[in-house]
Each structure stands twice: as C-alpha cells, then as structure tokens.
Design an enzyme around this catalytic site. Structure first.
Site, PDB file in Angstrom:
ATOM      1  N   ARG A  51       0.811  -1.225   0.000  1.00 39.49           N
ATOM      2  CA  ARG A  51       0.000   0.000   0.000  1.00 39.49           C
ATOM      3  C   ARG A  51       0.840   1.269   0.000  1.00 39.49           C
ATOM      4  NH1 ARG A  51      -1.498   2.726   4.061  1.00 39.49           N
ATOM      5  NH2 ARG A  51      -1.614   0.957   5.491  1.00 39.49           N
ATOM      6  N   TYR A 105     -13.035  15.463 -18.051  1.00 42.26           N
ATOM      7  CA  TYR A 105     -13.515  14.086 -17.895  1.00 42.26           C
ATOM      8  C   TYR A 105     -14.644  14.012 -16.862  1.00 42.26           C
ATOM      9  CZ  TYR A 105     -13.434   9.140 -16.708  1.00 42.26           C
ATOM     10  OH  TYR A 105     -13.795   7.844 -16.463  1.00 42.26           O
ATOM     11  N   ASP A 177      -4.337  16.675 -17.115  1.00 44.78           N
ATOM     12  CA  ASP A 177      -4.670  15.275 -17.405  1.00 44.78           C
ATOM     13  C   ASP A 177      -4.157  14.992 -18.815  1.00 44.78           C
ATOM     14  OD1 ASP A 177      -5.940  12.925 -18.290  1.00 44.78           O
ATOM     15  OD2 ASP A 177      -7.676  13.239 -16.991  1.00 44.78           O
ATOM     16  N   LYS A 202      -5.774   3.538 -20.130  1.00 45.81           N
ATOM     17  CA  LYS A 202      -5.930   3.851 -21.553  1.00 45.81           C
ATOM     18  C   LYS A 202      -4.617   3.575 -22.294  1.00 45.81           C
ATOM     19  CE  LYS A 202      -9.841   5.222 -19.796  1.00 45.81           C
ATOM     20  NZ  LYS A 202     -10.112   6.593 -19.394  1.00 45.81           N
TER      21      LYS A 202
HETATM   22  C1  LIG Z   1     -10.650   7.235 -18.236  1.00 47.85           C
HETATM   23  C2  LIG Z   1     -10.199   8.593 -17.881  1.00 47.85           C
HETATM   24  C3  LIG Z   1     -10.009   8.966 -16.544  1.00 47.85           C
HETATM   25  C4  LIG Z   1     -10.327   8.039 -15.378  1.00 47.85           C
HETATM   26  O1  LIG Z   1      -9.480   6.948 -15.366  1.00 47.85           O
HETATM   27  P1  LIG Z   1      -9.848   5.525 -14.684  1.00 47.85           P
HETATM   28  O2  LIG Z   1      -8.626   4.720 -14.952  1.00 47.85           O
HETATM   29  O3  LIG Z   1     -11.082   5.016 -15.367  1.00 47.85           O
HETATM   30  O4  LIG Z   1     -10.092   5.783 -13.237  1.00 47.85           O
HETATM   31  C5  LIG Z   1      -9.527  10.236 -16.286  1.00 47.85           C
HETATM   32  N1  LIG Z   1      -9.267  11.114 -17.277  1.00 47.85           N
HETATM   33  C6  LIG Z   1      -9.454  10.786 -18.565  1.00 47.85           C
HETATM   34  C7  LIG Z   1      -9.138  11.802 -19.618  1.00 47.85           C
HETATM   35  C8  LIG Z   1      -9.920   9.523 -18.920  1.00 47.85           C
HETATM   36  O5  LIG Z   1     -10.113   9.225 -20.203  1.00 47.85           O
END
Ligand SMILES: *Cc1c(COP(=O)(O)O)cnc(C)c1O
Length: 388
Positions: A51, A105, A177, A202
């Site tokens: 953790r 998002y 992001d 992603k």
């Molecule tokens: C999918 C996504 C998130 C969230 O990510 P998770 O892995 O689903 O928690 C945040 N920002 C963007 C731009 C995303 O496409």
C-alpha cells in the site's frame, strides 16, 4: 558505463529496469509479497509494503514513467481517478480554491462538483481558450489550475502554455490530465507543468485489461501525493503493476500507429457527404489545429464525428459497422466506438451538453491497432448500408 537512454522508445524498454537482472530474468518479475523485511526505516512512508507504493514493481514503474515525460518523479495508482483524486486533495486540500477547465472528464467533473464542496474545496470552471478571463477568477486561496491536454469528446486543445505560465506567475500548481495524448505525443513538464495525470487504463497500458493511474511531475509534489495516496489506499497491486509495465514497452509503436491510423480515418470521414462534421486536431478544419501542431508530436487516436440524420442514423451506423466494438473507454489495441451522450457524458444535463457543443448524435471513435485500410473499408461499407 551507464546505459544510453535518450529516445522515448529506448526509455520505454530500459528505464527503471533493475541494473542487475534479478535471477538473470530478462523481464522484471512480479514481487508477490505484501510486506518486506524491516531495514531500519525511520518514516512510516519508507516501510516497504504494497500500500505504500514502494515495492520493486512500483519503483521500476515510477522511474520509467518519470523518464518518459522528462519529469523528476512519478507514482502509480489503482486507477486514473485514484491518481486524480489523490493529486487534487494533496495540492488543493480543504479551504483551497481550484480553477478547472470546463469540459473535463466526467469522473473528475463529478468529483469537483459533488464531493469537493463537502470537503470545503471551492472550484470555478474556466474556458481553457480564454486566458484573459482567468485572472478575474483568482482568489487569495486559489492553489491550482487544472486542464486536459486533449478534451473529450470534441478533442479540443486548450491554451496549455498559457495555463502553465499563468500558474507560474501566480504561485499556483499547474495540473494537466495527459491521458489522451500519452507521453509519446506530449510531455507536460517540457512546457512547465508541475503535475501530469494519467488514466493508465488507456494508452499507457493499452491492452484493455487493467485499470490503473499515474501522477508524474515535480518530486516535492509527487511526494505529497504519495503520502495522500498511502492514506487513501488507492494502490496498484503488483500483478497490475506487471501488466502495466509490460504494456508500456510498446507504447511508442502503438501510439505512433494510432496517430497515423486516426488521421487516415479522419481524412476519409471528412470526405464523405453523409458525415457532417469530423473533430480531430490533426485536420486543418479543427479549430485548434495550429496550436496542436505546435504543442503535440502527434494528434492521438481519438476522433469524433456527426452523421446526417442525427441520433437515429448514428445508431444504425454503429449497428452496421463490424470491426469497432461498441464500448466506452479508449487507448487500447481494439477500435472502440461509442455515443458519448449515452456513455461518458450521460451524467450531463441537456443544457450543459448544448453549451459544450456535444450533440446527441455525436459518435466517438478510439482507433486501435487494426489495419487502417480495413477500418476505412468497414466505415465505407457501414455508411452505404446505413444510407442506401
Ligand atoms: C478514463 C479517464 C479517466 C479516469 O481513469 P480511470 O482509470 O477510469 O479511473 C480520467 N481522465 C481521462 C481523460 C480519462 O479518459
């Protein structure tokens, strides 16, 4: 002699790997141990425990990710939202105020609007394209500005350099992001961003088989986020670390293919008379095309478009297509198609969707690694089947 590691693709393979191969293993093994022998650590955060994000599988990923974005440090998390929420809580905290881009998002938007008020965190939304207005929104307790490299689903690129400069001039932490661009197409630290956040679910992992997140940036801030995440518990377990590590090695070849393929598909769609609009920053017709050319090394694998006849025809078209799978998410090896109003943006009110310019019939595509000629032929056939 230290290993030569200049190019992104070399770093993807070699950065963060053990200097001496463990048991001669060419691939980093999985350390399936929750706790580690006590070695005189003085601080709680230095005890070795899954953790606390410091097992050999975590440490290898941290080094690799930091080097990919030419940043000082990195941290992996149990999901993109674990990374984003821990980073925002560490940087902004109770009593703080945040300026956030208006079309972010959905999960992040909901965190800011539904959870932050109860924690005493104030948020104002800003137009990422209009830096002249940001100064008026500053408050004595403003701590950070938060933007996204490429927005979803209209794939807009806001004035990122202005956001980074604005933060530096006003003593704010700049946060971005970078999920949609990936380090292949954009490295935020290079234009002064303090923290870059990823849904590693992603592109970074790229194989649609885990959920993971990452925070990359200034060492002092990554340290603060690590402590916050250690308390919140949103850790990435060693098995998922291993899969992310494996996925990362092909990031360069994957994303360059996706850049190329998405541009070809976007150009094809733009030429079709039944396609009324195509959003892709690589197209000359995109409102942020010149800015995207300046900032990015590639335009990414996501595009969106509208069809003549709106929702009804969009749904028929999706039913007629054979290669793309109808599913949310993005950045994986398989092409995914979705109507954002029914998936990622289903939580938004009709008037907010209208204000953001997201039509009900808008279709979003995340281009995978299939042969692009096949994708284009599939689109061609599906368009004919829908309208003929
Ligand atoms: C999918 C996504 C998130 C969230 O990510 P998770 O892995 O689903 O928690 C945040 N920002 C963007 C731009 C995303 O496409």
């Amino acid at each position: 002699m230290a290993k030569l590691m200049k190019g992104l693709d070399t770093k993807l393979i070699h950065a963060g790997e053990p200097e001496e191969l463990i048991g001669g293993a060419v691939t980093m093994p999985i350390f399936q141990s929750s706790t580690y022998e006590y070695a005189g650590q003085r601080s709680y955060h230095d005890l070795r425990y899954i953790r606390l994000n410091n097992t050999p599988n975590h440490v290898a990923l941290h080094t690799k990710l930091a080097m990919l974005e030419n940043a000082e440090a990195a941290l992996v998390a149990g999901s993109g939202m674990a990374a984003i929420s821990a980073a925002l809580l560490a940087v902004v905290g109770g009593g703080g105020h945040l300026l956030a881009q208006d079309c972010i998002y959905g999960g992040t938007h909901d965190l800011l609007t539904q959870d932050f008020p109860a924690l005493g965190i104030e948020v104002d939304f800003i137009d990422g394209d209009d830096p002249g207005l940001w100064r008026e929104m500053l408050r004595p307790n403003t701590r950070a500005i938060y933007v996204e490299t490429i927005s979803n689903p209209l794939v807009r690129v806001s004035d990122l350099q202005a956001a980074s400069d604005f933060a530096a001039e006003n003593g704010l932490v700049s946060m971005i992001d970078n999920t949609f661009a990936s380090p292949v197409n954009f490295r935020p630290a290079e234009i002064g961003f303090d923290l870059s956040l990823h849904s590693a679910t992603k592109y970074l992992n790229g194989h649609t088989d885990i959920v993971a997140g990452a925070v990359i940036g200034r060492a002092d801030l990554v340290d603060q986020v690590t402590h916050k995440l250690n308390h919140l518990g949103g850790v990435l377990d060693p098995h998922a670390c291993f899969l992310l590590h494996r996925g990362l090695k092909t990031l360069g070849v994957r994303v360059r293919h996706q850049n190329e393929s998405a541009l070809r598909v976007a150009r094809f769609l733009e030429q079709q008379e039944r396609v009324t609009k195509v959003n892709y920053p690589g197209l000359e017709s995109h409102p942020n095309h010149l800015r995207a050319c300046e900032l990015l090394d590639g335009f990414g694998g996501v595009l969106s478009f509208e069809l003549e006849g709106g929702v009804e025809m969009a749904d028929q078209f999706i039913a007629n297509i054979t290669i793309p799978i109808s599913a949310p998410s993005l950045g994986g090896v398989e092409t995914l198609i979705t109507r954002p109003v029914t998936t990622s943006h289903s939580g938004m009110a009709a008037e907010d969707l209208a204000r953001a310019g997201i039509r009900e019939g808008l279709v979003r595509l995340s281009v995978g690694l299939e042969t692009s000629d096949d994708l284009i032929e599939d689109f061609d056939r599906a368009l004919r089947a829908t309208y003929d």
